[in-house]
Design a protein around this motif. Structure first.
Motif: not given
Length: 486
Positions: A102-120
């Motif tokens: 979370m950068r601030n209350a309304r902004s986030a950064i999602i980083q891809g770590m390894e191949a696969g599937e997930t949800n946030v």
């Protein structure tokens, strides 16, 4: 003042009052249309605002609350997410696949770590769902696509990624381009099992190879030998002389021709046998096998047979192995992207022969005369290349004589034999690859075959009728002309 203004009354003629009434109606219609337009604009804005997201390559904006969306993210890549409400809690189901910061209350950064599937999950202070992002982290194939465009520029190869695996699709000009693309993708994906190749070849990929084996062999054999047998009787003393030098040591041929003379007088008896041979032989071999194979495949051809060769004994039984002879051709073509054909060729012409054979246990084991060539060449369609050539001249000569006496000039010829062999061989092997294309009807050797009738066979001795006489407009032919003449 306001009330007075509102209560003002102005008298107008009848026609004026009608005109004012019409103007009021027109103005009300315009107002109504404007109101409808305004309502439609508000609805359109609502529809636009209700869109789940507006996404660029590295930024994702979410406008509505409670939505769910799918996002594909490259490995080791980041995505900036803008949210419509303040976020109090973030839940990532597979933190090893992707991480959220979370950068601030309304902004986030999602980083891809390894191949696969997930949800946030993004939740507010009351535990309500703000947004759910379904993330699929895949390998970034942009570098691979750029490499393929650079190395195989004339092909249309697309690269798709599914987790750790890569799928190559599209078209290529040759199988050589497919092999190049596959080799690059394997290095990128870390293994051949991680690459699926569904590329199709758009160009012609069948190669027809014409091989011509032309050979001429000439051989000359000369033999000359004298056998002498003499006996002398004086009283009780009898002496004899026998001189029979062997003949055929160089040529392995025994002379069947002989001339015999004898003399007998008193106690002296002389027998002389002259053995002489002169042989000339010529052999002409012309083989033209033709074979077609797809690029990257193999093809083989054999016109001949097999003959048994004894190799041992087992419980008193002779064990045989069969050896092939005849015209053989094996080749494997690969069509390159620049139109060059790479060929791995192996061709041979062999035949059984008594020269070099031997007898074992009453069984004659023949030898084989072979002409073989094996090489790898590169050439264009329609070009002819000589892959093998041989000009051989052999001379073998052998003298057998009685020591001492055989070295005497002139007289020594009676006590020696001479065997002289000279063999000449000229061999040439030509190959011509041609890209196989659809053609018309092929003319067969048996098309015009026609056996002669009883009258021609009995009275003229012809087995086949002449054909090919008078075909075309090349003029008049006189005499017996045709493809087959008996």
């Amino acid at each position: 003042m306001i009330g007075n203004k509102m209560n003002m009354h102005i008298s107008l003629p009848n026609n004026s009052s009608n005109r004012v009434f019409q103007m009021k109606q027109a103005s009300m219609c315009v107002i109504r249309q404007g109101f409808l337009t305004f309502i439609m604009a508000i609805g359109l804005l609502a529809i636009i605002s209700s869109t789940v997201y507006a996404q660029s390559n590295s930024r994702l904006r979410i406008s509505n609350v409670g939505g769910s969306q799918n996002v594909q993210l490259g490995m080791n890549k980041s995505l900036l997410v803008d949210l419509p409400r303040n976020v109090a809690e973030v839940i990532v189901s597979q933190p090893a696949v992707a991480g959220a910061i979370m950068r601030n209350a309304r902004s986030a950064i999602i980083q891809g770590m390894e191949a696969g599937e997930t949800n946030v999950f993004f939740l507010d202070a009351n535990g309500g769902q703000i947004a759910v992002i379904e993330i699929s982290v895949v390998s970034d194939v942009s570098n691979l696509s750029a490499a393929l465009r650079s190395i195989v520029p004339n092909s249309q190869i697309q690269v798709s990624s599914f987790g750790e695996r890569i799928v190559l699709s599209g078209t290529a000009n040759s199988s050589d381009d497919i092999d190049k693309a596959m080799a690059i993708a394997v290095q990128f994906a870390g293994g051949e099992n991680n690459v699926a190749n569904v590329i199709t070849v758009s160009g012609a990929q069948q190669v027809m190879l014409k091989v011509t084996v032309a050979e001429v062999q000439r051989e000359t054999i000369r033999q000359l030998g004298i056998n002498l047998s003499a006996a002398l009787s004086v009283g009780d003393l009898t002496t004899g002389l026998l001189s029979a030098p062997p003949n055929g040591g160089a040529s392995n041929v025994s002379s069947p021709n002989s001339f015999t003379a004898s003399f007998s007088g008193g106690g002296l008896s002389i027998d002389a046998t002259l053995r002489a041979l002169e042989r000339r032989g010529a052999l002409r071999t012309l083989a033209s096998p033709t074979l077609t194979a797809i690029s990257g495949g193999e093809a083989s051809f054999l016109a001949g047979g097999e003959y048994p060769v004894p190799v041992g004994f087992d419980n008193g039984q002779i064990i045989f192995e069969f050896k092939e002879f005849g015209v053989k051709l094996n080749f494997s073509p690969v069509v390159r992207s620049n139109g060059v054909i790479s060929l791995d060729i192996e061709t041979s012409v062999s035949e059984p022969t008594t020269e070099g054979g031997f007898n074992a246990g009453g069984i004659t084991i023949p030898a084989t005369r072979e002409r073989e060539a094996k090489t790898s060449v590169q050439m264009r369609s329609g070009e002819t290349l000589a892959i093998a050539g041989l000009i051989e001249d052999k001379v073998r000569q052998q003298f057998n004589s009685l020591p001492g006496i055989g070295d005497i000039p002139i007289l020594g010829a009676l006590f020696r034999s001479r065997d002289f062999v000279r063999s000449q061989t000229e061999l040439l092997i030509l190959v011509t690859p041609v890209m196989a294309q659809p053609g018309g009807q092929v003319r067969l050797p048996t098309d015009n075959m026609n056996f002669s009738g009883d009258a021609e066979a009995i009275f003229l001795g012809h087995m086949q009728r002449l054909y090919g006489v008078g075909e075309g407009s090349g003029g008049q032919l006189n005499g017996s002309v045709g493809f087959v003449l008996d």
